[in-house]
Design a protein around this motif. Sequence first.
Motif, PDB file in Angstrom:
ATOM      1  N   GLN A  12       4.401  11.491   3.529  1.00 16.14           N
ATOM      2  CA  GLN A  12       5.364  11.341   2.441  1.00 16.14           C
ATOM      3  C   GLN A  12       5.917  12.696   1.986  1.00 16.14           C
ATOM      4  O   GLN A  12       7.114  12.845   1.723  1.00 16.14           O
ATOM      5  N   LYS A  21      -1.051   9.281   4.863  1.00 15.03           N
ATOM      6  CA  LYS A  21       0.167   8.807   4.213  1.00 15.03           C
ATOM      7  C   LYS A  21       0.766   9.811   3.246  1.00 15.03           C
ATOM      8  O   LYS A  21       1.980   9.975   3.177  1.00 15.03           O
ATOM      9  N   LEU A  22      -0.088  10.455   2.461  1.00 10.94           N
ATOM     10  CA  LEU A  22       0.454  11.384   1.484  1.00 10.94           C
ATOM     11  C   LEU A  22       1.091  12.596   2.165  1.00 10.94           C
ATOM     12  O   LEU A  22       2.102  13.111   1.709  1.00 10.94           O
ATOM     13  N   ASP A  73      -4.406   1.864  10.230  1.00  9.63           N
ATOM     14  CA  ASP A  73      -3.381   2.355   9.311  1.00  9.63           C
ATOM     15  C   ASP A  73      -3.630   3.834   9.066  1.00  9.63           C
ATOM     16  O   ASP A  73      -4.740   4.333   9.254  1.00  9.63           O
ATOM     17  N   PHE A  85      -4.736   6.786   3.441  1.00 10.10           N
ATOM     18  CA  PHE A  85      -3.876   7.093   2.308  1.00 10.10           C
ATOM     19  C   PHE A  85      -4.124   8.521   1.845  1.00 10.10           C
ATOM     20  O   PHE A  85      -3.230   9.296   1.589  1.00 10.10           O
ATOM     21  N   THR A  86      -5.394   8.862   1.746  1.00 11.68           N
ATOM     22  CA  THR A  86      -5.711  10.180   1.221  1.00 11.68           C
ATOM     23  C   THR A  86      -6.765  10.848   2.093  1.00 11.68           C
ATOM     24  O   THR A  86      -6.836  10.585   3.293  1.00 11.68           O
ATOM     25  N   THR A 118      -4.971   7.606  13.346  1.00 11.02           N
ATOM     26  CA  THR A 118      -3.731   8.197  12.828  1.00 11.02           C
ATOM     27  C   THR A 118      -2.763   8.511  13.966  1.00 11.02           C
ATOM     28  O   THR A 118      -1.561   8.213  13.877  1.00 11.02           O
ATOM     29  N   GLY A 147      -5.257  14.816  -0.940  1.00 10.97           N
ATOM     30  CA  GLY A 147      -4.712  13.887   0.049  1.00 10.97           C
ATOM     31  C   GLY A 147      -3.420  14.353   0.690  1.00 10.97           C
ATOM     32  O   GLY A 147      -3.083  13.937   1.802  1.00 10.97           O
ATOM     33  N   SER A 160       0.812  -1.212   0.000  1.00  7.70           N
ATOM     34  CA  SER A 160       0.000   0.000   0.000  1.00  7.70           C
ATOM     35  C   SER A 160       0.849   1.267   0.000  1.00  7.70           C
ATOM     36  O   SER A 160       0.339   2.359   0.037  1.00  7.70           O
ATOM     37  N   CYS A 161       2.158   1.101  -0.027  1.00  6.36           N
ATOM     38  CA  CYS A 161       3.052   2.257   0.013  1.00  6.36           C
ATOM     39  C   CYS A 161       2.809   3.152  -1.202  1.00  6.36           C
ATOM     40  O   CYS A 161       2.887   2.714  -2.343  1.00  6.36           O
ATOM     41  N   PRO A 162       2.477   4.422  -0.977  1.00  3.78           N
ATOM     42  CA  PRO A 162       2.171   5.296  -2.113  1.00  3.78           C
ATOM     43  C   PRO A 162       3.416   5.670  -2.923  1.00  3.78           C
ATOM     44  O   PRO A 162       4.542   5.509  -2.462  1.00  3.78           O
TER      45      PRO A 162
END
Lengths: 348, 348
Positions: B32, B28-29, B337, B340-341, B239, B22, B8-10
Amino acid sequence: MPTEFALSCPLPITERKNIIMGHGSGGKLTAQLVRDLFLPAFDNAILRKLDDQAVVTAGSERLAFTTDSYVVTPIFFPGGDIGDLAVNGTVNDLAMSGAKPLFLSAAFIMEEGLPVEELARVVESMGKAARRAGVSIVTGDTKVVNKGSADRLFVTTAGIGLVPAGVNISASNAQPGDRILISGSIGDHGMAVLSKREGLEFEGTIQSDTAALNDLVRVMLEAGDVHVLRDPTRGGLATSLCEIATSSGTGVEIDAQTLLVRDDVRGACEILGLDPLWVANEGKLVAFVPAASAAPVLAAMRGHEHGRDARIIGQVVDRHTGFALLKTEIGGTRVLDLPFTEQLPRIC
Amino acid sequence: MPTEFALSCPLPITERKNIIMGHGSGGKLTAQLVRDLFLPAFDNAILRKLDDQAVVTAGSERLAFTTDSYVVTPIFFPGGDIGDLAVNGTVNDLAMSGAKPLFLSAAFIMEEGLPVEELARVVESMGKAARRAGVSIVTGDTKVVNKGSADRLFVTTAGIGLVPAGVNISASNAQPGDRILISGSIGDHGMAVLSKREGLEFEGTIQSDTAALNDLVRVMLEAGDVHVLRDPTRGGLATSLCEIATSSGTGVEIDAQTLLVRDDVRGACEILGLDPLWVANEGKLVAFVPAASAAPVLAAMRGHEHGRDARIIGQVVDRHTGFALLKTEIGGTRVLDLPFTEQLPRIC
C-alpha cells in the motif's frame, strides 16, 4: 614539505576499539576506515581508485555507479530536505565522472512512528528532484525499525550513468598546469543545516545549495577539455582538493582571495568557529581543466544557472606533491589537510 | 472467489498518521505504501512493474538494477550475518531477472560505539560472499550517527547485472499450464534469526539458508525455458506466490504435501505459532516454467548444490485470477494472502 603530517597520522583503525563520529566525517578517520578495513576485504582495482563513483564496463558500455546513505538531521532544512539531497547527491556523483545520469534506486529505513506526512513530503521532493535532473527512480526498498532504533528516516540512493565514449574524468587525472575552477560560493549547505539544527537565527536564513549539476557538467564538457570533476560535499572544498592532490600525485595551490563565501555563511562560520573551506556543499563542483580550456569552460559555467558565480581559484603544480596549499588573504601560505574528525556531524 | 478479501483491505496510507512496523513487512501495508506513496511520486513504467529489480536499457545493453537495505537484528546469526545476507540478497534480486550479476555498491550506516571488530567481521563476510558469487563491490559509503540514533549497523547494497539477449523473466510472465518449482526447504532464514534473537534453544541450531543463487539460475536457464523467478524472502513463499498471481493475472495452485519444511524449522514454527509459508528464505528461489521445461529444469536444479531438494509444488491455472490457493494436507483448500502486517520484524 610540511613534516607535521607524519605526526598527525591517526591510529590505525585496527587499534581503535569502537566506531566514533569521525569515522563518518569524510576526513582522515573515514579514509583510514576505507584503507584498512574496506579495501582489503573488497579488494579490486575499481574500488582502489577511490573516486566518488565507480566506472565499470558492462557488456559494450561504460557505466558510472555510485551510492550514498543520507542521515542528515533535521530531515527538512532551508533550501531542501533529505529527499532532494539524496537524489541530487547521487546524480552529482555520477556526473562527476562525466557520465549522463540515467537511473536511481532509493532505499528507505524508517523509524516506527515516523509521520506518514513527512515521508510523503520527502518522497515527493525526491520525485521532483529526479524529474528536474532527468533521471528515473526505478527500484527501491522500504524497511521499518522499532522506535528508538533509527532517527526518523535514513535514505540510501544508488545510481547508474552512461559514460560517453572518450570521456575519462577522474581525481587521479590532475596535471601540472591545470587551472582549478569552482562553480560558486562555498559552505552554504553545511551552514544551512547547522543553523536550522542548532536553532541559530542569523540575519536572514542560509539556504542549502542542493542542486543537480549534470546539466552544468554537460555544457562544460561541450566547451572544453576537463581532467577532474568533484563535488565538494562532506569535508568541503579543502577535503576535495587534498584528495585530488593525493590521487593524482600533484600539488594544488589555491588563492583565498578568489573564494566566494556568502556574507551570511561567513558570519555563521565565524560565530561557530568553523572554516567554510571544510564545510559541505551540495550544489557546487570543482573542475581541473588544462590551461587552454580554462577560458571556454569558465564561460560555459557562467552561462549556466548553477555556475553563474564560477571562478578560477588556483592551479596544479609539480611541487609539494600530494598536498594542497592555500595562499591566505594576508599573503601567507597554509597547508590544507583532511579534517581528522567530525567538524559537522550528520549534515548529509 | 473469496469475498472476504474486500473486507480485509487496509486503510489507505494517507489515512494512517504514522509509519508502523507492518509498513516494512513486505506484505499488504508495504504494498500500500508503494502503491499510494512511492508510485505516484516516482511515476515511471519500470517501477510500476514492481519486480524485485528494474530492467533498464543503458546504451546498447539491458541491465538489471536493484537495492535493499538490511536492518536484521542480531547482525550475526547461525549461518550468516548482515554482510553476506546483503551481498547474497542483492545478487539474488539481480539473478531473478535472469541477469548475470556484476557489480555491487555497499553503504554503511553505523551507530557510534559499534565495535570495530564487529564491522570488520561483517565487511570480511561481504568480501567473501562477493567472491563466491563472482561479483565485485566497486563503490560505497560510510556514515556514522550518534549513539541511540541507529541500532548498531544498517547495510544498504545495490547491484547491477547484465541481462543476456533474449532473456525475459518477470513476475508478470506466468502463464496457465506453467509448473511451479522451488529449490528446497522453506522458512530456514526467518526461523534462524528469530531463534537466535529470542534466545530460544531448539534441538540443534537452525541455520539461515543465505546463499547466492546466480549460478543455480545459470544452469536452470541453460536447461530450459523459464517465465518467472523470484526469491521468497520477506513475506515468505506465500507472499511471492500472491505477488506473481497478481502481476501475471493468473491463478496459482500449490500442494502442501509437496513442500519441504525441515523438522527443526517446523518445530520452531509450531512453538511460536508461525506458518513457514510466510517465513523468509534467503537462499531459495521459486520458478515458473512451461510444462515442457519442467523436467529438464528440475533435473538441472537437483544437480546443483543450491537445488538438491528442488521439487515441483504446483501449477498456474486460468481460474481464481490474482489468487494463490494451497491444497492442504487434509485435502481442503486455503487461500494464501499477503500478510497484513509484520509477522517477523527485522529478519532481513
